[in-house]
Design an enzyme around this catalytic site. Structure first.
Site, PDB file in Angstrom:
ATOM      1  N   HIS A 122       2.055   0.531   8.901  1.00  0.00           N
ATOM      2  CA  HIS A 122       1.452  -0.802   8.887  1.00  0.00           C
ATOM      3  C   HIS A 122       1.993  -1.583  10.060  1.00  0.00           C
ATOM      4  CE1 HIS A 122       0.183  -4.753   7.483  1.00  0.00           C
ATOM      5  NE2 HIS A 122      -0.678  -4.083   6.739  1.00  0.00           N
ATOM      6  N   ASP A 128      -3.452   1.232   0.894  1.00  0.00           N
ATOM      7  CA  ASP A 128      -4.564   2.176   0.770  1.00  0.00           C
ATOM      8  C   ASP A 128      -4.159   3.548   0.249  1.00  0.00           C
ATOM      9  OD1 ASP A 128      -6.576   0.491   1.643  1.00  0.00           O
ATOM     10  OD2 ASP A 128      -6.049   0.814   3.733  1.00  0.00           O
TER      11      ASP A 128
END
Ligand code: ACO
Length: 432
Positions: free
Chosen positions: A313, A370
């Site tokens: 991320h 996710d």
């Protein structure tokens, strides 16, 4: 710089080419101080260069706070863990958009208003039916968001508060119906009309999964899990799609066009498309006969061009707090649905290796939101192509809140980055 911002008396000095610029420093409520570089070029002739905006704040915002090193995410000051446990998606939407938690009457009125607008215009159904069967639902969703504005011209003026309030309700209401239609179209089932007596998430699931000829009873565990997932996706400060919504809106484009751009930005596999990509990765791995260990070798071997989807991320460098919440529920939801399967075991195996492997540790790569969501969505009955539209359904309140904040920001100017030109210097057209 006029400002509602907290400008420090200390200035940042930049010296270059014999000129020194004294630049204002802005202090946020939390997070890093920021150097306001707006006059740098005027003072020194320099511009700033920051591909991917890795160090550039593009807005002052009061909506969402993230501390990526400590894995903190808060909406309007409230920790995501508390909202996921105690709030509902519509209450969180209200909080994001209006800044405070609603009291019981306000929430009731807000929910009733959203519910009343859930039906989409009848010819909107034929609009959706006109797309090729093979269309990705994210393309349909983006087109649908743009098209919605054409049905409600009285809600398009960004400077009219009542119009913006109505557009807010219309978007929240219709996106739920449209998302359910996307799945119905994928599986070739007739589209369902809303039932105003049901809650936001419950009726979304009914419109998505019920048959018109049979009664449908909600499973409270699934309704609660879906509600939680939507809360976790509701906002994430200046990510790719939200920054896109803001930059499109900065031209005074209406909110429908702006969120349509957000949907398109979200569709990419490096952003919202990752949830679909994770499931695909797990399915391919399962069918290829590869072991989890040999797959991880490929991920670390850059020449293979394989990434561990659902990992990494831009901001979170310790863990993604949303992933921790999803993981803690994945097991329970999958067990409840009788869908605890080998893909979940595979995901757990990949995570286990990654969390103990130097490649991932050195690069601070952890599971993002996710990594586990697709497994839950699939177990509920959603097609993999629907995973990213579900992300968009959850993100709608955040996009709307950010657009509304941007449009009323006294510092707001049209978004117009500069560039470092690397092409030909002037040359002459070859006249024969
Ligand atoms: N698998 C393997 N290696 C990775 C991964 C991954 N998932 N993510 C990053 N890396 C490596 C890169 O190869 C790079 O290595 P290097 O320093 O040796 O060159 C290093 O980690 C830094 O990666 P960047 O791509 O520079 O990091 P950036 O912040 O630009 O990208 C991103 C973040 C796009 C999320 C990236 O981690 C990624 O592609 N992850 C997989 C896709 C994904 O899950 N996206 C969802 C993001 S969350 C969301 O949008 C809701």
């Amino acid at each position: 710089m006029t400002s509602h911002l907290n400008i420090l008396t200390t200035k940042a000095q930049v010296t270059a080419g014999g000129a020194t610029a004294a630049l204002p420093v802005v202090r946020p409520v939390e997070g890093n101080d920021a150097v306001a570089v707006g006059t740098l070029r005027q003072q020194t002739g320099l511009v700033t260069y920051d591909p991917g905006f890795t160090n550039t704040a593009c807005a002052a915002s009061s909506i969402t706070y993230i501390d990526g090193d400590q894995g903190i995410l808060r909406y309007r000051g409230y920790p995501i863990e508390q909202l996921a446990e105690h709030s509902t998606f519509l209450e969180t939407a209200y909080l994001l958009i209006y800044g405070e938690l609603p009291d019981a009457t306000t929430l009731h009125n807000f929910s009733a208003r959203v519910n009343r607008h859930t039906l989409v215009p009848e010819n909107f159904r034929s609009f959706l039916a006109a797309f090729p069967q093979s269309s990705h639902p994210m393309s349909l969703m983006a087109s649908a968001m743009s098209a919605l504005g054409t049905f409600y011209p009285e809600t398009l003026d960004p400077m009219d508060d009542d119009a913006v309030d109505l557009a807010t309700v219309l978007l929240l209401a219709k996106v739920r119906t449209i998302t359910s239609y996307l799945q119905r179209s994928l599986v070739g089932r007739p589209l369902m009309y809303p039932d105003y007596s049901r809650g936001y998430v419950e009726d979304f699931l009914r419109m998505t999964f019920a048959e018109p000829y049979a009664p449908w009873d909600p499973d409270p565990v699934i309704v609660a899990a879906m509600d939680k997932l939507l809360i976790l996706h509701a906002d994430h400060e200046q990510n790719c799609s939200t920054a896109t919504v803001r930059i499109v809106g900065s031209s005074n484009a209406n909110v429908y066009s702006s969120v349509a751009a957000g949907v398109n930005a979200l569709s990419g596999p490096s952003h919202g498309g990752a949830n679909e990509a994770v499931l695909l990765m797990l399915q391919n791995l399962s069918e290829s006969g590869d072991t989890v260990e040999s797959f991880m070798k490929k991920v670390k071997d850059k020449t293979a061009g394989v990434r561990l989807m659902g990992f990494g991320h831009r901001v979170y460098k310790s863990y993604d707090p949303r992933a921790a919440i999803v993981k803690s529920h994945a097991d329970a939801v999958l067990a409840r649905l009788g869908k605890r399967d080998k893909l979940l075991d595979m995901a757990l195996g990949l995570e286990e290796i990654a969390l103990n492997d130097d490649y991932f540790i050195e690069r601070k790569l952890y599971p993002n939101v996710d990594f586990y969501t697709g497994l839950i969505y699939q177990a509920i009955g959603f097609k993999p192509l629907m995973f990213t539209p579900l992300f968009a359904l959850g993100r709608m309140p955040g996009w709307i809140a950010q657009w509304r904040e941007m449009i009323r920001d006294p510092e707001m100017r049209i978004g117009r980055p500069r560039q470092i030109y690397m092409g030909h210097p002037e040359r002459q057209y070859p006249v024969p």
